[in-house]
Design a protein around this motif. Structure first.
Motif, mmCIF file in Angstrom:
data_model
loop_
_atom_site.group_PDB
_atom_site.id
_atom_site.type_symbol
_atom_site.label_atom_id
_atom_site.label_comp_id
_atom_site.label_asym_id
_atom_site.label_seq_id
_atom_site.Cartn_x
_atom_site.Cartn_y
_atom_site.Cartn_z
ATOM 1 N N TRP A 72 18.440 -2.975 5.523
ATOM 2 C CA TRP A 72 18.467 -1.690 6.208
ATOM 3 C C TRP A 72 19.828 -1.017 6.094
ATOM 4 O O TRP A 72 19.942 0.205 6.058
ATOM 5 N N SER A 73 20.877 -1.787 6.008
ATOM 6 C CA SER A 73 22.223 -1.234 5.937
ATOM 7 C C SER A 73 22.676 -0.972 4.504
ATOM 8 O O SER A 73 23.775 -0.454 4.286
ATOM 9 N N ALA A 74 21.836 -1.333 3.515
ATOM 10 C CA ALA A 74 22.228 -1.185 2.111
ATOM 11 C C ALA A 74 21.693 0.124 1.533
ATOM 12 O O ALA A 74 20.673 0.643 1.992
ATOM 13 N N PRO A 75 22.363 0.685 0.515
ATOM 14 C CA PRO A 75 21.829 1.873 -0.149
ATOM 15 C C PRO A 75 20.568 1.531 -0.942
ATOM 16 O O PRO A 75 20.365 0.386 -1.336
ATOM 17 N N GLY A 76 19.735 2.525 -1.161
ATOM 18 C CA GLY A 76 18.493 2.295 -1.893
ATOM 19 C C GLY A 76 18.063 3.537 -2.625
ATOM 20 O O GLY A 76 18.858 4.467 -2.842
ATOM 21 N N ALA A 77 16.801 3.560 -3.017
ATOM 22 C CA ALA A 77 16.265 4.709 -3.736
ATOM 23 C C ALA A 77 16.132 5.901 -2.802
ATOM 24 O O ALA A 77 15.670 5.767 -1.663
ATOM 25 N N ILE A 78 16.541 7.060 -3.271
ATOM 26 C CA ILE A 78 16.405 8.274 -2.469
ATOM 27 C C ILE A 78 14.960 8.748 -2.456
ATOM 28 O O ILE A 78 14.450 9.226 -1.446
ATOM 29 N N GLU A 79 14.291 8.572 -3.577
ATOM 30 C CA GLU A 79 12.913 9.037 -3.701
ATOM 31 C C GLU A 79 12.105 8.013 -4.474
ATOM 32 O O GLU A 79 12.612 7.391 -5.418
ATOM 33 N N VAL A 80 10.862 7.826 -4.088
ATOM 34 C CA VAL A 80 9.967 6.882 -4.753
ATOM 35 C C VAL A 80 8.747 7.637 -5.258
ATOM 36 O O VAL A 80 8.140 8.424 -4.520
ATOM 37 N N ALA A 81 8.399 7.401 -6.527
ATOM 38 C CA ALA A 81 7.254 8.072 -7.141
ATOM 39 C C ALA A 81 6.079 7.110 -7.254
ATOM 40 O O ALA A 81 6.232 5.893 -7.121
ATOM 41 N N GLY A 98 11.170 3.764 -8.092
ATOM 42 C CA GLY A 98 12.287 4.660 -7.881
ATOM 43 C C GLY A 98 13.524 4.179 -8.616
ATOM 44 O O GLY A 98 13.522 3.104 -9.235
ATOM 45 N N HIS A 99 14.594 4.963 -8.545
ATOM 46 C CA HIS A 99 15.842 4.631 -9.219
ATOM 47 C C HIS A 99 16.952 4.425 -8.205
ATOM 48 O O HIS A 99 17.047 5.149 -7.216
ATOM 49 N N HIS A 100 17.740 3.407 -8.472
ATOM 50 C CA HIS A 100 18.953 3.181 -7.698
ATOM 51 C C HIS A 100 20.023 2.688 -8.658
ATOM 52 O O HIS A 100 19.796 1.766 -9.442
#
Length: 237
Positions: A72-81, A98-100
């Motif tokens: 939950w505290s980590a960065p991840g994908a902004i958008e998922v297709a 998605g992309h990260h």
């Protein structure tokens, strides 16, 4: 021939730059659309991310928040297709791509819920950037001790959804979900008085067997003229 005014030259250059930028953006969009259409169904070799979850509940529903990241505290994908969500009576499943960090990844949620839900009355929707939420209607009203069916460690980091917990705390405190049966109340009163009924599954007592049995007892005392005290206890098995 007189030279062009400075303002006119700047305006001409601005129009040319704007036209070039617009054409470059169009070509980039076409390339992105082509890549999505070509590679959208290719999942082999992609890194899998088991999404982080937060949850809360009230007496009739479970509220689930999903973040497209490993923690939950980590960065991840902004958008998922190509997001696919399946809500059944026992489970909540999600898959998307998605992309990260410029790497294409497969984002997953596969959880067996603590108790049955009603999928026909449950729903989900996109939330803020990189997240989605779901409302799962319980098949039977009550408080769940945990989100997942199993007590073992899950591949999904699961934490409490604090805002929703605070919102529904008073509703949960005001509900009595498991009232004791009359027999249980009777047994509690008997234990309080020191009286218990014989167990229903008690076995026949064999000769020489030392047993502990529930009993009723009374104590009798008599004072004689010389001041002596005689006491006796009557025990009924």
């Amino acid at each position: 021939q007189a030279p062009e005014p400075r303002d006119a030259r700047l305006e001409s250059i601005s129009k040319e730059v704007a036209s070039l930028v617009s054409e470059l953006k169009r070509q980039a969009d076409e390339l992105g659309s082509f890549a999505d259409a070509t590679y959208s169904d290719q999942t082999r070799g992609l890194a899998e991310v088991h999404c982080a979850l937060q949850w809360a509940q009230n007496s009739t529903a479970v509220f689930l928040s999903v973040k497209y990241a490993a923690r939950w505290s980590a960065p991840g994908a902004i958008e998922v297709a190509n997001l696919r969500v399946n809500i059944s009576s026992c489970c909540f499943d999600l898959e998307g791509f998605g992309h990260h960090s410029d790497i294409r990844k497969r984002y997953l949620v596969n959880v067996d819920l603590f108790a049955d839900i009603d999928p026909t009355r449950s729903s989900w929707s996109a939330a803020s950037v990189g997240r989605m939420t779901a409302t799962l209607q319980k098949q039977k009203a009550g408080r769940w001790p945990r989100l997942l069916k199993g007590k073992g460690k899950s591949v999904h980091p699961v934490t409490g959804w604090l805002d929703m917990e605070e919102k529904w705390a008073s509703e949960l405190r005001g509900r009595a979900f498991a009232p004791e049966a009359p027999l249980q109340e009777k047994e509690k009163m008997q234990r309080h008085r020191g009286i218990e009924d014989a167990p229903r599954d008690s076995k026949r007592i064999q000769k020489g067997m030392l047993v502990q049995a529930p009993r009723r007892s009374w104590s009798l005392f008599r004072v004689f003229g010389n001041g002596a005290l005689l006491g006796a206890s009557i025990i009924i098995l």
